[in-house]
Design an enzyme around this catalytic site. Structure first.
Site, PDB file in Angstrom:
ATOM      1  N   ASP B 244       0.711  -1.126   0.037  1.00 37.97           N
ATOM      2  CA  ASP B 244       0.047  -0.129  -0.075  1.00 37.97           C
ATOM      3  C   ASP B 244       0.724   1.320  -0.117  1.00 37.97           C
ATOM      4  O   ASP B 244       1.703   1.346   0.763  1.00 37.97           O
ATOM      5  CB  ASP B 244      -0.782   0.232   1.292  1.00 37.97           C
ATOM      6  N   GLU B 281       1.704  -0.097  -4.879  1.00 38.12           N
ATOM      7  CA  GLU B 281       1.004   1.243  -5.072  1.00 38.12           C
ATOM      8  C   GLU B 281       1.979   2.459  -5.058  1.00 38.12           C
ATOM      9  O   GLU B 281       2.544   2.526  -3.814  1.00 38.12           O
ATOM     10  CB  GLU B 281      -0.275   1.099  -4.234  1.00 38.12           C
TER      11      GLU B 281
END
Lengths: 583, 583
Positions: B244, B281
């Site tokens: 993330d 990400e």
């Protein structure tokens, strides 16, 4: 003459030129820029009025005759009568000399310092590295509190003074490097926030809000510093820049500012047809700093190697405070490591940082001259409580050992002014803040900082006391006297050796071979056919050369030639450089 | 069983195991660690008492049966009866399916989701990418507020539930990827600061103090997250991890955490003898993210390509708010650029960021599968005011075009659960914070955020209302109905085409050729012998193929074969894939 200024948040901007106000128009193409045309000549005073109020100095001012907060003055660079053509000098093979204009002489001016350039030429160094010369409030200071990054401190002699200094250096065959600060502006007199988002709260630095390199508006802020760098190199005919504390440049963009900068400098070098280089100060021990851009590096041409300094300093002094602690555990071994691996912290634990630090340098791809090696710098002297040099506590013999390690070592050597004669003058922390509150904060801040380390507050020199700066000025009568003359001659001899012996500028770090004895405190390193031998101990040392065809090329004090069995005897705190016998 | 915990600032630490307290000893070697030996078995409850006080859950707890703030439970990983051997599945050639356990089914458990795996196998995807499964307070949530990064949310089924799910996936020939969060911990229930310097004030993030990757103590914090990543991959037999928001990992060290992590995962891959990968990400558009370590990159195996999404989204919807603005100026051209250059922002100005953004990808060294391509994700749906999918506003024909662009495009395709049948259920922002103050802050915060963009506060779903989560659950009766069945069949057909036609998994991005017409709103791209043609306009389009030996391989609706002159006619909001005639 075209006057242009970036003020993206302003509703209106006016030029005030020699008392007359000219409304400015938004630039037809460059968003956020304002411009107007007005007749002006060199020396005319001007400023910009942003949304009314008093005229502020031009962010890109080249001259601040009345100090950093006064009006700017027009500078027509083309008018300067350069006398000495300059083809540039490369960093490979260089020997640098760090010089602070304000304390190099009592006068503290470019012209007074220029009068000492013959001494430097005779010493044999190749480049003067000037400490920052950008304007700051007050007359005296180190220069890291500058607030007009495109201009030259007027008390030093302003832009013309710098040009005269550079031209004089060229007359002596010396190049000039300038220390520039991109990571912050000084705490007093910074007018940039009135013009635009030069700073960002997104990141924090030891000096407050960070210079905005990645937040909104950062394209223009990058251009501001990048173009200033190019202007210094071309307008003042400099050979290179020293970039202060690049680790404090907070920058998350895919194209780092430093990579943009190194690219632009390489392009300018081609345009100008002379070598140009950037030398980073960095505490990251990160090979990426000087790695080529093509292999994912920032493409800077060199960086200061503080680890080599720290190893050398602990080996010489036995000190172990602060960041010296890790080096002090086995200082001769630490020195040996930095002589062969560049960084001591190359993935090792740093007790000072409480974590693993640094990364191994790929020696097969990184020439030795990309790292600067030094025993003393303005920081390593001036940030000490009393600003005392190594000469205050070490014997001349140990100073000679330091010189041998620096000047025959693998890295680009740098001396701090006066080091070459073992100057006894200290180089202390001095300021001249006109703002009384800031002055008091600096005074008490410094005293408290050292009190926390066990010093008596009254022993810490008052930075604002004019005597502190005066004490820090070089004494040019010293070099001719007693052991100073001998230390100076030793430095000259070693620099001459470095110039004439290609082994000493061999770029291959992996070819450096070191032998050392931690307990006896001696160390020998080999570079091609040459061997440098230092005995830092208080007892005579026998160094096994491993061969018997060596002769003494240079020795701090009289020594006997190596024995037939290869044993070489060095007196305590002494050193020598050996070469092959001619036979 | 050995109990170990890192608590470097603690004076004393005790293990509380099944009600019995065991004093712990400082580890003889590992500084800051405490240990004790105690008899224990799977399921036993334990916690650590730091300097007295209540027992806290183990920072490396694998199971929190009573929620993240309760005691931990011993997990003996070796006991699980794995049924289906797994050799792993590579990312090249993969089709990913992003799945949220809590809303994939009404039950919101691993077991209920596992019952839907046959549907995924039939669809033809290769990997399920699970949204975060680490424990957070409350039963429902997206999972990015996790506070026990080594454990599995008990309401989903805990560690055993995850293992059953992975084993079931393997039975269907599906790999499993897990979304892990290293850049912050949730705002409630985070017990780590009681143990050590897991966070640092040196850097700031959108979620407060940054995870400590470079300040004192950061070696152990890095090891904590790095070892958790390795544990997920090996203990649960996962194929990869999605990392993330890696841009929020504040890290100034010479060896970046992400490079350490990718190295460790590559080593583990060799040890386990099966492929493993990391998918970042990142909002940086920085080629360094996925560049090999040897060329200065971080060595991550892939990253989400949000720029491709943004171009596709604006081309489909005409939206231009926020970060869509730059794409919306010429969305078909933007889409063409992302199909051939990866990033739209590759050094171009980003009006959303107020600065230049991104950097060009070296296509000669970067295979296409290193970038994920998608029309919808949990973020791009759930961060909208109403959590509405594309299906809420677009015709089935435009959904079919999106599928064609994603599933025959150069990047590793990813679908968000339900996208394959054009699910009409929204996927909204929902929380279940037990802390009433936090619950209220989240509720009003979200309403205010969207009110600032012109929404009526009462139109914004209440994240804490159980109906919001309920509304976000997939309706598994949908796929069999009406146009949903047709959309689903189209996805299956395209995925089958991707599997059987090597041209569609060609790693060479530079080989992708695109032609488009901004005004007519059609675009064609060629990959080897195959052409994908989409007409996003409301008028029929004539696409000049430039050759006359093409045949239709797949078409959203009936079309005539290309004309002898190479003209191909597509109805409005329709698409087709063409291949060479067999002759």
């Amino acid at each position: 003459m075209l006057f242009e200024v970036w003020a993206p948040q302003a509703d209106r901007v006016a030029l005030q030129l020699e008392g007359t106000t000219h409304d400015m128009e938004p630039h037809p193409v460059r968003t956020g820029w304002w411009l107007t045309e007005a007749g002006a000549q060199d020396g005319d005073r001007y400023g910009y009025v942003v949304n009314g109020g008093r005229p502020l100095p031009d962010p890109r001012s080249r001259r601040q005759p009345d100090g950093p907060e006064g009006l700017s003055a027009v500078v027509v660079h083309d008018d300067f009568p350069w006398q000495h053509p300059w083809a540039g000098r490369r960093l490979s093979g260089a020997v640098l000399y760090e010089l602070h204009i304000g304390t190099c002489t009592d006068e503290g001016t470019f012209d007074a310092a220029a009068a000492r350039l013959a001494h430097l030429a005779e010493l044999g160094v190749t480049h003067v590295e000037l400490m920052p010369v950008c304007p700051f409030p007050g007359r005296h200071g180190w220069g890291y509190d500058g607030v007009a990054p495109w201009a030259v401190h007027e008390p030093y002699g302003g832009p013309e003074g710098l040009k005269r200094f550079v031209d004089a250096a060229h007359a002596h065959g010396l190049g000039v490097v300038l220390d520039v600060v991109h990571n912050h502006l000084g705490p007093s007199g910074n007018q940039l926030p009135a013009f635009g988002p030069y700073f960002t709260d997104t990141h924090h630095t030891p000096w407050g809000a960070a210079v905005n390199l990645d937040a909104p508006g950062s394209d223009e802020v990058r251009a501001y510093f990048l173009e200033s760098a190019l202007a210094w190199l071309s307008d003042y005919r400099l050979d290179g820049l020293r970039l202060d504390a690049v680790h404090a440049l907070a920058d998350t963009r895919a194209l780092p500012f430093l990579e943009e900068l190194s690219t632009a400098v390489d392009v300018l070098s081609v345009q100008l047809g002379r070598p140009l280089f950037l030398i980073a100060e960095s505490d990251q021990c990160d090979p990426r700093t000087t790695a080529p851009r093509a292999s994912g590096g920032l493409g800077l041409h060199a960086q200061w190697n503080d680890d080599f300094h720290h190893a050398l300093h602990t080996a010489l002094t036995g000190e172990s405070q602060g960041y010296y602690a890790d080096f002090a555990r086995a200082p001769i071994a630490a020195l040996a490591k930095t002589l062969t691996r560049v960084f001591f912290h190359d993935g090792t634990y740093s007790s000072f940082r409480g974590r693993t630090h640094g990364r191994r340098v790929d020696r097969s791809r990184t020439p030795a001259h990309r790292f600067l090696g030094y025993a003393q710098t303005h920081d390593q002297i001036g940030n000490r409580a009393l600003g005392d040099r190594l000469s205050a506590t070490l014997s001349p013999g140990l100073l000679a050992c330091a010189a041998a390690l620096v000047l025959t070592g693998p890295y680009t050597p740098m001396l701090f002014m006066g080091e070459e004669w073992g100057a006894r003058t200290p180089w202390q922390y001095f300021t001249d803040h006109p703002d009384p509150e800031l002055a008091e904060a600096v005074r008490t801040g410094r005293r408290r900082e050292f009190a926390a380390h066990g010093w008596a507050e009254e022993d810490i020199p008052d930075p604002q006391d004019p005597a502190t700066r005066a004490r820090s000025c070089l004494d040019w009568d010293e070099p001719a006297k007693g052991h100073h003359a001998r230390v100076l001659a030793w430095h000259r001899q070693l620099i001459a050796l470095r110039r004439t012996r290609p082994d000493l500028t061999d770029p291959d770090i992996a070819a450096v071979k070191v032998v050392h004895d931690e307990e006896a405190r001696w160390l020998m390193f080999r570079r091609g056919d040459l061997r440098t031998v230092v005995n830092l101990g208080k007892e005579p040392a026998m160094i096994p050369l491993g061969r018997n065809n060596c002769q003494v090329l240079a020795a701090w004090e009289p020594v006997r030639p190596p024995q037939p069995d290869g044993a070489f005897h060095l007196p305590p705190e002494s050193c020598a450089v050996l070469g092959p016998t001619s036979a």
